[in-house]
Design a protein around this motif. Structure first.
Motif, mmCIF file in Angstrom:
data_model
loop_
_atom_site.group_PDB
_atom_site.id
_atom_site.type_symbol
_atom_site.label_atom_id
_atom_site.label_comp_id
_atom_site.label_asym_id
_atom_site.label_seq_id
_atom_site.Cartn_x
_atom_site.Cartn_y
_atom_site.Cartn_z
ATOM 1 N N LYS A 216 0.836 -1.206 0.000
ATOM 2 C CA LYS A 216 0.000 0.000 0.000
ATOM 3 C C LYS A 216 0.871 1.256 0.000
ATOM 4 N N ALA A 217 1.910 1.263 0.841
ATOM 5 C CA ALA A 217 2.802 2.418 0.911
ATOM 6 C C ALA A 217 3.516 2.639 -0.420
ATOM 7 N N LEU A 218 3.957 1.576 -1.030
ATOM 8 C CA LEU A 218 4.688 1.704 -2.291
ATOM 9 C C LEU A 218 3.788 2.039 -3.467
ATOM 10 N N SER A 219 2.533 1.615 -3.413
ATOM 11 C CA SER A 219 1.621 1.860 -4.539
ATOM 12 C C SER A 219 1.309 3.338 -4.736
ATOM 13 N N SER A 220 1.388 4.114 -3.687
ATOM 14 C CA SER A 220 1.073 5.545 -3.809
ATOM 15 C C SER A 220 2.328 6.416 -3.909
ATOM 16 N N TRP A 221 3.485 5.797 -4.038
ATOM 17 C CA TRP A 221 4.746 6.549 -4.050
ATOM 18 C C TRP A 221 4.780 7.618 -5.141
ATOM 19 N N LYS A 222 4.448 7.270 -6.387
ATOM 20 C CA LYS A 222 4.551 8.232 -7.497
ATOM 21 C C LYS A 222 3.638 9.438 -7.269
#
Length: 154
Positions: free
Chosen positions: A27-33
């Motif tokens: 979840k944290a990585l999916s919203s990085w961009k």
């Protein structure tokens, strides 16, 4: 994210990372961009945001009886810039604990010692909302809300 990673490492401690922790990381990585784009937009708009927030604060009813002098404005800009940058980093890394540890506890102690009910984050949040597109501004909401609640507490 730093706190999240530390917690995941601590919980794993010689074991595999749990499925729940893997989901948190996903979840944290999916919203990085999207968070990075919001961070970059905020960085680009910082002068406008700070200027708008200071203007709103100066024009607010809090300073009607005693307007801020130039030293007060300079200090306000400095405090708001520090707060905005720390909120931006916390948003980028999705880390409220880092925000608390790096700046909010320190600021809270100073403003309490000065017996001030600091409202700067309220004005910063209004300025962020006026300067960034709604989707990008929304990323900052939890961090600005936390900062405002901690500083305005009595």
């Amino acid at each position: 994210m730093i706190t999240l990673l530390e917690n995941v490492l601590e919980r794993a401690d010689g074991n595999y990372v749990s499925p729940e922790d893997l989901q948190l990381l996903d979840k944290a990585l999916s919203s990085w961009k999207a968070r990075k784009a919001a961070y970059n937009a905020l960085q680009e708009k910082e002068p406008d945001i700070i200027s708008a927030a200071v203007t709103m604060m100066k024009n607010g009813d809090r300073f009607e009886s005693k307007p801020m002098d130039s030293l007060g404005v300079d200090r306000c800009q400095r405090d708001m810039t520090l707060g905005l940058r720390c909120c931006a980093l916390a948003m980028l890394l999705q880390d409220e604990e880092m925000l608390k540890d790096r700046v909010l506890y320190w600021q809270q102690n100073i403003f309490r010692a000065m017996q001030l009910n600091y409202q700067g984050y309220k004005f910063l949040w209004q300025a962020v909302k006026s300067q960034l597109p709604g989707e990008q501004a929304a990323f900052f909401s939890p961090y600005m809300k936390l900062a405002h609640e901690m500083m305005a507490a009595e």
